[in-house]
Design a protein around this motif. Structure first.
Motif, PDB file in Angstrom:
ATOM      1  N   CYS A   1      -3.682  -2.029  -9.420  1.00 59.09           N
ATOM      2  CA  CYS A   1      -4.127  -3.321  -9.632  1.00 59.09           C
ATOM      3  C   CYS A   1      -4.895  -3.181 -10.862  1.00 59.09           C
ATOM      4  CB  CYS A   1      -4.885  -4.161  -8.632  1.00 59.09           C
ATOM      5  SG  CYS A   1      -4.017  -4.640  -7.253  1.00 59.09           S
TER       6      CYS A   1
ATOM      7  N   ALA B   1      -4.169  -7.692   3.941  1.00 60.10           N
ATOM      8  CA  ALA B   1      -5.273  -6.869   3.384  1.00 60.10           C
ATOM      9  C   ALA B   1      -5.075  -5.311   3.609  1.00 60.10           C
ATOM     10  CB  ALA B   1      -6.648  -7.573   3.806  1.00 60.10           C
TER      11      ALA B   1
ATOM     12  N   ALA C   1      -2.521  -4.098   1.183  1.00 58.04           N
ATOM     13  CA  ALA C   1      -2.626  -4.524  -0.279  1.00 58.04           C
ATOM     14  C   ALA C   1      -2.009  -3.590  -1.224  1.00 58.04           C
ATOM     15  CB  ALA C   1      -3.845  -4.949  -0.483  1.00 58.04           C
TER      16      ALA C   1
ATOM     17  N   ALA D   1      -3.339 -11.449  -6.425  1.00 58.14           N
ATOM     18  CA  ALA D   1      -3.315 -10.506  -5.094  1.00 58.14           C
ATOM     19  C   ALA D   1      -3.749 -11.493  -3.896  1.00 58.14           C
ATOM     20  CB  ALA D   1      -4.296  -9.387  -5.220  1.00 58.14           C
TER      21      ALA D   1
ATOM     22  N   LYS E   1       0.787  -1.294   0.053  1.00 58.71           N
ATOM     23  CA  LYS E   1       0.025  -0.032  -0.038  1.00 58.71           C
ATOM     24  C   LYS E   1       0.660   1.331   0.104  1.00 58.71           C
ATOM     25  CE  LYS E   1      -3.673   2.347   2.748  1.00 58.71           C
ATOM     26  NZ  LYS E   1      -4.639   2.142   3.851  1.00 58.71           N
TER      27      LYS E   1
ATOM     28  N   LEU F   1       1.207 -10.493  -5.870  1.00 61.32           N
ATOM     29  CA  LEU F   1       1.246  -9.454  -4.690  1.00 61.32           C
ATOM     30  C   LEU F   1       1.090 -10.043  -3.284  1.00 61.32           C
ATOM     31  CD1 LEU F   1      -0.819  -7.122  -6.984  1.00 61.32           C
ATOM     32  CD2 LEU F   1       1.664  -7.222  -7.027  1.00 61.32           C
TER      33      LEU F   1
ATOM     34  N   ALA G   1       0.552  -9.497   0.332  1.00 62.84           N
ATOM     35  CA  ALA G   1       0.440  -8.535   1.816  1.00 62.84           C
ATOM     36  C   ALA G   1      -0.709  -8.940   2.640  1.00 62.84           C
ATOM     37  CB  ALA G   1       0.510  -7.108   1.175  1.00 62.84           C
TER      38      ALA G   1
END
Length: 168
Positions: free
Chosen positions: A156, A147, A150, A168, A120, A143, A145
């Motif tokens: 995206c 949530a 993210a 993701a 993020k 990806l 991470a």
């Protein structure tokens, strides 16, 4: 405007290896401390140089600087926004490490890059994902991470619009 020993020294060394010279300005000693805007700073400093390299903690500052400048502005990181110079180095590292990628000139299809951590706020991964999306044969991106950290939806969306395979 944002401290980074590696970024500052790498740009300094690169310019000197190319036969140029460097004028460094730190925020602590600049007129920004007195309220000068980034646009005014850029308009002043471009009188002394052929290119400006800017690292700033505020997202979007590199774009503001480039809009005010008549000389090229290299974004060396702007807040949680972008860090395209680091993305170029990261891509170079990937290509150098994979013979097939190097021999086919940036054809990274068939490779998987895993971007892990704070996606993020991580400007380096934002730039690397965007750079990968511009390749004619991009790698698959994983990806990874929590949530709450993210990859931002606009990035995206860009990946999807450009046909970059990602999970993701």
């Amino acid at each position: 405007f944002e401290p980074s020993t590696r970024t500052m020294c790498s740009f300094d060394a690169a310019m000197k290896r190319l036969g140029g010279d460097v004028i460094s300005v730190a925020e602590s000693t600049s007129s920004a401390k007195e309220g000068e805007t980034i646009e005014d700073t850029v308009r002043c400093l471009q009188c002394y140089c052929d290119v400006l390299v800017l690292r700033h903690p505020e997202k979007g500052t590199a774009a503001k600087a480039a809009a005010a400048a008549s000389k090229p502005v290299i974004n060396a990181g702007d807040g949680v926004g972008e860090h395209p110079s680091q993305a170029l180095l990261d891509l170079f590292t990937v290509v150098s490490a994979h013979e097939r990628a190097a021999s086919k000139g940036l054809a990274l299809d068939g490779l998987t890059l895993t971007l892990l951590g704070d996606l993020k706020h991580g400007r380096t991964v934002h730039s690397l994902a965007r750079l990968a999306s511009k390749l004619s044969k991009p790698p698959t991106l994983h990806l990874v991470a929590p949530a709450a950290l993210a990859m931002p939806p606009p990035i995206c969306d860009e990946l999807a619009a450009r046909g970059v395979p990602f999970e993701a």
